[in-house]
Design a protein around this motif. Sequence first.
Motif, mmCIF file in Angstrom:
data_model
loop_
_atom_site.group_PDB
_atom_site.id
_atom_site.type_symbol
_atom_site.label_atom_id
_atom_site.label_comp_id
_atom_site.label_asym_id
_atom_site.label_seq_id
_atom_site.Cartn_x
_atom_site.Cartn_y
_atom_site.Cartn_z
ATOM 1 N N ALA A 19 65.051 8.437 23.657
ATOM 2 C CA ALA A 19 64.556 9.752 23.271
ATOM 3 C C ALA A 19 65.712 10.564 22.694
ATOM 4 O O ALA A 19 66.874 10.260 22.924
ATOM 5 N N THR A 20 65.370 11.599 21.951
ATOM 6 C CA THR A 20 66.361 12.499 21.370
ATOM 7 C C THR A 20 66.070 13.907 21.856
ATOM 8 O O THR A 20 64.922 14.341 21.875
ATOM 9 N N LEU A 21 67.127 14.610 22.255
ATOM 10 C CA LEU A 21 67.005 15.999 22.698
ATOM 11 C C LEU A 21 67.922 16.840 21.821
ATOM 12 O O LEU A 21 69.103 16.531 21.673
ATOM 13 N N SER A 22 67.360 17.885 21.227
ATOM 14 C CA SER A 22 68.156 18.765 20.375
ATOM 15 C C SER A 22 67.695 20.200 20.575
ATOM 16 O O SER A 22 66.661 20.451 21.186
ATOM 17 N N LEU A 61 71.464 15.187 21.234
ATOM 18 C CA LEU A 61 71.798 14.007 22.029
ATOM 19 C C LEU A 61 70.719 12.967 21.762
ATOM 20 O O LEU A 61 69.534 13.235 21.962
ATOM 21 N N SER A 62 71.123 11.785 21.308
ATOM 22 C CA SER A 62 70.144 10.752 21.005
ATOM 23 C C SER A 62 70.346 9.543 21.913
ATOM 24 O O SER A 62 71.332 9.461 22.639
ATOM 25 N N GLN A 92 60.526 9.945 21.951
ATOM 26 C CA GLN A 92 60.306 11.383 21.848
ATOM 27 C C GLN A 92 61.495 12.051 21.169
ATOM 28 O O GLN A 92 62.650 11.716 21.411
ATOM 29 N N SER A 93 61.211 13.013 20.313
ATOM 30 C CA SER A 93 62.236 13.828 19.676
ATOM 31 C C SER A 93 61.956 15.268 20.100
ATOM 32 O O SER A 93 61.181 15.971 19.456
#
Length: 163
Positions: A19-22, A61-62, A92-93
């Motif tokens: 998942a990616t969190l930005s 953060l990926s 998920q992004s």
Amino acid sequence: MRDILVFLMLSLSAQTVGATLSGIVRDPAGAVVSGAKIEVQNLETGQTLTTVSDEAGGYRLSSLRPGRYRVTVSAPGFQAVIFEPVELTVGQSATLNATLAVTALTEQIEVRGEGVALVEPTKTEVSEVIDQVRITELPISGRQFIDFALLTPTTNVGKGVSF
């Protein structure tokens, strides 16, 4: 048959595992906060990843493992903000923006609840995560992986395709 196998192999190799969190870090006036520390801790494994917001206040953060996380955003002169639990799923992004309050004291604001609502403004598809409980408990003949995909209400099988 060979064509179907090649298609399935190509489809599987294109799947995203993490998942990616930005997001963007801002102050109460709406100005971006560069150099803010973003700490993401996996609540199940204890693993912690850290990054710093850029000049535009953004961070990313990926390749995060799916699971529950505690996200702490802090910067000198601001109160730290803690988001918990943040649930991330496969592929998920997610976007998690933070607004830091100005302070001279060291304080923390903790946001707790059933789950922190994440915004995915770039996601245009409908998807569903089939959890481990459903996989092990559902009676699916032959345990073919495509049968699990058919559990999602929006899945359509086109003409000429048979499994």
